[in-house]
Design a protein around this motif. Structure first.
Motif, PDB file in Angstrom:
ATOM      1  N   LYS A 233      39.316 -22.590 -62.824  1.00  0.00           N
ATOM      2  CA  LYS A 233      39.009 -21.379 -63.580  1.00  0.00           C
ATOM      3  C   LYS A 233      39.933 -20.252 -63.124  1.00  0.00           C
ATOM      4  O   LYS A 233      40.417 -20.247 -61.990  1.00  0.00           O
ATOM      5  CB  LYS A 233      37.560 -20.940 -63.349  1.00  0.00           C
ATOM      6  N   CYS A 234      40.077 -19.323 -64.013  1.00  0.00           N
ATOM      7  CA  CYS A 234      40.892 -18.150 -63.699  1.00  0.00           C
ATOM      8  C   CYS A 234      39.938 -16.965 -63.549  1.00  0.00           C
ATOM      9  O   CYS A 234      39.146 -16.690 -64.449  1.00  0.00           O
ATOM     10  CB  CYS A 234      41.884 -17.911 -64.833  1.00  0.00           C
ATOM     11  N   LEU A 235      39.998 -16.300 -62.421  1.00  0.00           N
ATOM     12  CA  LEU A 235      39.093 -15.176 -62.175  1.00  0.00           C
ATOM     13  C   LEU A 235      39.900 -13.901 -62.009  1.00  0.00           C
ATOM     14  O   LEU A 235      40.851 -13.864 -61.220  1.00  0.00           O
ATOM     15  CB  LEU A 235      38.252 -15.403 -60.918  1.00  0.00           C
ATOM     16  N   LEU A 236      39.530 -12.902 -62.755  1.00  0.00           N
ATOM     17  CA  LEU A 236      40.137 -11.588 -62.588  1.00  0.00           C
ATOM     18  C   LEU A 236      39.022 -10.657 -62.115  1.00  0.00           C
ATOM     19  O   LEU A 236      38.061 -10.395 -62.838  1.00  0.00           O
ATOM     20  CB  LEU A 236      40.720 -11.108 -63.924  1.00  0.00           C
ATOM     21  N   ILE A 237      39.148 -10.204 -60.884  1.00  0.00           N
ATOM     22  CA  ILE A 237      38.051  -9.463 -60.266  1.00  0.00           C
ATOM     23  C   ILE A 237      38.496  -8.046 -59.961  1.00  0.00           C
ATOM     24  O   ILE A 237      39.440  -7.830 -59.199  1.00  0.00           O
ATOM     25  CB  ILE A 237      37.589 -10.146 -58.968  1.00  0.00           C
ATOM     26  N   SER A 238      37.815  -7.107 -60.569  1.00  0.00           N
ATOM     27  CA  SER A 238      38.066  -5.706 -60.244  1.00  0.00           C
ATOM     28  C   SER A 238      37.057  -5.300 -59.189  1.00  0.00           C
ATOM     29  O   SER A 238      35.854  -5.527 -59.349  1.00  0.00           O
ATOM     30  CB  SER A 238      37.883  -4.867 -61.506  1.00  0.00           C
ATOM     31  N   SER A 239      37.539  -4.730 -58.123  1.00  0.00           N
ATOM     32  CA  SER A 239      36.599  -4.383 -57.053  1.00  0.00           C
ATOM     33  C   SER A 239      37.167  -3.283 -56.175  1.00  0.00           C
ATOM     34  O   SER A 239      38.371  -3.185 -55.967  1.00  0.00           O
ATOM     35  CB  SER A 239      36.304  -5.626 -56.215  1.00  0.00           C
ATOM     36  N   HIS A 240      36.247  -2.490 -55.663  1.00  0.00           N
ATOM     37  CA  HIS A 240      36.622  -1.521 -54.635  1.00  0.00           C
ATOM     38  C   HIS A 240      36.346  -2.081 -53.240  1.00  0.00           C
ATOM     39  O   HIS A 240      36.666  -1.456 -52.249  1.00  0.00           O
ATOM     40  CB  HIS A 240      35.829  -0.229 -54.821  1.00  0.00           C
ATOM     41  N   GLU A 241      35.715  -3.239 -53.212  1.00  0.00           N
ATOM     42  CA  GLU A 241      35.383  -3.875 -51.928  1.00  0.00           C
ATOM     43  C   GLU A 241      36.617  -4.645 -51.469  1.00  0.00           C
ATOM     44  O   GLU A 241      36.681  -5.866 -51.588  1.00  0.00           O
ATOM     45  CB  GLU A 241      34.195  -4.817 -52.102  1.00  0.00           C
ATOM     46  N   LEU A 242      37.583  -3.908 -50.935  1.00  0.00           N
ATOM     47  CA  LEU A 242      38.870  -4.525 -50.632  1.00  0.00           C
ATOM     48  C   LEU A 242      38.753  -5.593 -49.551  1.00  0.00           C
ATOM     49  O   LEU A 242      39.442  -6.612 -49.587  1.00  0.00           O
ATOM     50  CB  LEU A 242      39.868  -3.453 -50.221  1.00  0.00           C
ATOM     51  N   GLU A 243      37.867  -5.330 -48.594  1.00  0.00           N
ATOM     52  CA  GLU A 243      37.710  -6.280 -47.503  1.00  0.00           C
ATOM     53  C   GLU A 243      37.235  -7.633 -48.038  1.00  0.00           C
ATOM     54  O   GLU A 243      37.735  -8.679 -47.641  1.00  0.00           O
ATOM     55  CB  GLU A 243      36.701  -5.727 -46.507  1.00  0.00           C
ATOM     56  N   GLU A 244      36.255  -7.560 -48.942  1.00  0.00           N
ATOM     57  CA  GLU A 244      35.725  -8.793 -49.520  1.00  0.00           C
ATOM     58  C   GLU A 244      36.764  -9.447 -50.431  1.00  0.00           C
ATOM     59  O   GLU A 244      36.886 -10.663 -50.484  1.00  0.00           O
ATOM     60  CB  GLU A 244      34.452  -8.505 -50.328  1.00  0.00           C
ATOM     61  N   LEU A 245      37.491  -8.597 -51.140  1.00  0.00           N
ATOM     62  CA  LEU A 245      38.504  -9.119 -52.055  1.00  0.00           C
ATOM     63  C   LEU A 245      39.587  -9.877 -51.281  1.00  0.00           C
ATOM     64  O   LEU A 245      40.085 -10.909 -51.719  1.00  0.00           O
ATOM     65  CB  LEU A 245      39.114  -7.959 -52.837  1.00  0.00           C
ATOM     66  N   GLU A 246      39.921  -9.346 -50.103  1.00  0.00           N
ATOM     67  CA  GLU A 246      40.937 -10.005 -49.280  1.00  0.00           C
ATOM     68  C   GLU A 246      40.488 -11.379 -48.820  1.00  0.00           C
ATOM     69  O   GLU A 246      41.303 -12.263 -48.612  1.00  0.00           O
ATOM     70  CB  GLU A 246      41.253  -9.136 -48.059  1.00  0.00           C
TER      71      GLU A 246
END
Lengths: 374, 318
Positions: A233-246
């Protein structure tokens, strides 16, 4: 530094992402035009054309009256997880709404799986988890998700099956009978995610999916996202939770003022920030034949001779150490690390610690956004 | 909860089966959208209170017709003394009552029923507008719909269907029940001889449904909140009515001024559908029905244009 950028990280979503570049007018040095890291064929989504991107945005612009929301954005995604970051009002949500067909671009076009994103055919391939959690408060979570399943075009029986599967998947099967009014923020997020997963979409667009989720829930969500990415799957995630995004992905698209300011892996983007040399901390151990003071200074002097080094800072040693660390600022990290390796081997420095200080997503985002607003 | 979490932590155990059936067309989403809207409405206590009040009007007509029919069968041919007014045949007396109360299964019966029920419909619609559509725009629920494989038109149709179902539950359906009741009470021939009334009831229902649905969707998506919506609705159907009446009936302005009273326009067209025979006096104070139809058509068109623009511009809300 392909070995660094393309190295698979078991903790992150496997990815096949192509990013063509940024909007017109964006400083070229900030625009990453990246070679695609190769992906395992098994992880690729079953596309109609082997090389067709799942999501293709071509010079997309969207105006809100006199205000431009998204400006000449070009983006191409195939599979894996991509983070979309940027300050508030940068245009992230608008871009996500354009991709999900909630909005129609004023200029350019967006294709999902070869279909115009505005068409209903495209929306069969897209799952959208919006930022807002405005539900019908009197409905139960199960009723809401089932209603959404009916909107996907499933007959009643299939809609019920899919509702149960989606609720199980987000960990809400046992709590879905309650009214939405009584749900916590985290439970609402789970219900939103469930309705996005209903039709097993190939492209999942998630707007702040981790907002309001407790730490245990975050782990579950991150695990789920990785699992989805592993399934192609392709996921495009917008987030301000940079730590989690990393933790999820190192591939990000940074938006500022409606444009894609930079795209690529964090390291690639960091490399291109010429105005902000990378800060690297080097802890050198004292050698048996040297005294402590000159050791630190000798390294600093040697580093200053390297062509990419623009500055060196000598720090006081920590309480339990005798040699102070050296913080070096280098422009071209890839070349710098090669030369540093050569230097260490030639001069027999004993390095105890080597740490880059400002190559996190947060630091990169800070540099980029401060640079643009300045 | 722990169980759910452990399940979520092991998503590899849960597999989606690939869907091999045929997807229903986007138009099939209209009913689920309407169902969700109606469910939201039915869960409000206020709705049921007003619905019961509306039902009372229906019961008044239903049992009024029944009682008078029953009384007519019970009445003998012997004349009875009517106080100081002399003697009268009870059948003629009942016939007189029927005529006065307009409970004779004629066009006027259904016309009156629609008029009385219409007031209840107005009140409920004014209160329900924000629930049906306003909240979607106010709180941003629209992306849930619009990200699904359906077009904006389907969303609007779904919401419109919900309003239409409600209006017809309050007006057309009970009117049809009254029609059937009268046929069963009187004679089967009624269904054949007064088939035009059945068409008239349906026609009145359609006029009411189309006009009020579009008007409600437009005003609710514009104002969104209940209180402004009630104020707008009151202005349209109460103050405009008062103003039109004052201008035409009081100040003897042209009957065309009655066109600003939308409810009167709906009644005129509805009366035309039922072929109601107006008194000469009433006709003198009414605009031509063609003008009323034009006004209603114009208002409906404006609402439609506004709705299209509103739904297109929904993104600006945030």
């Amino acid at each position: 530094m392909p070995d660094l950028l393309g190295s698979p990280d078991s903790g992150r979503g496997d990815r096949e992402v192509g990013v063509r570049g940024a909007g017109r007018g964006v400083k070229e040095s900030l625009t990453a035009s990246l070679p695609l890291p190769s992906a395992t064929p098994a992880l690729l989504a079953p596309h109609p054309l082997p090389h067709a991107p799942l999501l293709l945005c071509q010079r997309v612009s969207k105006w809100y009256g006199p205000v431009i929301g998204v400006n000449q954005v070009t983006l191409e995604l195939r599979s894996g997880i991509t983070g979309l970051v940027g300050a508030n009002g940068a245009g992230k949500s608008t871009l996500l709404r354009l991709i999900t067909g909630c909005l129609r671009p004023d200029l350019g076009h967006i294709q999902v799986h070869g279909h115009d994103a505005w068409s209903t055919a495209a929306r069969r391939h897209v799952g959208y988890c919006p930022e807002t959690d405005a539900f019908y408060e009197e409905m139960s979570g199960r009723q809401f998700v089932e209603s959404m399943a009916r909107l996907c075009g499933y007959p009643r029986r299939e809609a019920r099956k899919r509702t149960e599967a989606a609720l199980e998947r987000v960990g809400m099967a046992g709590r879905a009978e309650r009214c939405l009014r009584g749900y916590s923020k985290g439970m609402r997020q789970r219900i939103k995610l469930a309705q996005a997963l209903l039709h097993d979409p190939e492209l999942l667009v998630l707007d702040e999916p981790l907002s309001g989720i407790d730490p245990v829930g975050r782990c579950e969500f991150l695990h789920l996202f990785r699992d989805l990415a592993a399934r192609g799957k392709c996921l495009l995630i917008s987030s301000h939770e940079l730590e989690e995004l990393e933790k999820l992905t190192d591939h990000i698209a940074i938006m500022a003022h409606g444009r894609i300011a930079a795209v690529g892996t964090v390291a690639q983007i960091r490399d291109r920030l010429d105005h902000h040399p990378l800060r690297i901390r080097i802890d050198v151990k004292r050698g048996p034949q040297h005294t402590q003071g000159p050791e630190q200074r000798r390294l600093a002097a040697a580093l200053l001779k390297l062509r990419d080094v623009v500055g060196v800072e000598l720090l006081d040693p920590p309480p339990d150490e005798s040699v102070g660390p050296v913080v070096v600022r280098a422009r071209n990290p890839q070349r710098f690390f090669q030369e540093l390796t050569r230097l260490v081997l030639e001069e027999w420095y004993e390095i105890a610690r080597l740490e880059t200080l400002d190559d996190s997503t947060e630091a990169v985002l800070g540099y980029l956004l401060r640079g643009r607003s300045a | 909860m722990g169980e759910s979490r452990s399940q979520a932590a092991a998503p590899e155990l849960l597999h989606y089966r690939p869907w091999r059936g045929a997807f229903r067309p986007p138009a099939a989403s209209v009913w689920p959208i309407a169902r969700v809207a109606l469910m939201s409405l039915f869960q409000k206590r206020m709705f049921w209170i007003i619905y019961v009040l509306g039902l009372l009007i229906f019961l008044l007509f239903f049992f009024g017709q029944y009682l008078l029919s029953w009384a007519q069968t019970q009445a003998g041919e012997t004349e009875v003394q009517m106080g100081g007014w002399g003697r009268m045949n009870p059948r003629h007396l009942i016939q007189l009552f029927r005529g006065l109360l307009k409970l004779d299964g004629g066009a006027q019966t259904y016309y009156n029923f629609f008029s009385y029920q219409g007031y209840m419909v107005m009140i409920v619609l004014a209160l329900a507008g924000s629930i049906l559509i306003g909240n979607d725009l106010r709180f941003g629920s629209l992306p849930f719909y619009l990200s699904k494989p359906l077009a904006r038109w389907h969303y609007l149709l779904g919401k419109g269907l919900a309003v239409a179902v409600f209006i017809n539950l309050m007006t057309t359906l009970p009117a049809l029940l009254l029609y059937v009741q009268w046929g069963l009470l009187e004679s089967w021939d009624y269904f054949y001889e007064r088939f035009d009334l059945l068409v008239g009831i349906l026609g009145y229902g359609i006029v009411l449904t189309v006009t009020l649905t579009l008007l409600l969707l437009a005003t609710a998506s514009w104002l969104r909140r209940t209180v402004p919506l009630v104020m707008m609705w009151t202005t349209l159907f109460f103050f405009c009515r008062l103003l039109a009446s004052a201008l035409v009936d009081g100040l003897q302005f042209s009957p065309l001024w009655k066109l600003i009273d939308l409810w009167n326009d709906v009644s005129l067209i509805g009366g035309l559908c039922l072929n109601v025979q107006w008194s000469e006096r009433r006709l003198g104070y009414q605009p031509p029905w063609g003008d009323a139809a034009l006004v209603l058509g114009g208002v409906s068109l404006l609402c439609l244009i506004y709705l299209v623009r509103r739904i297109r511009a929904v993104e600006i809300v945030k």
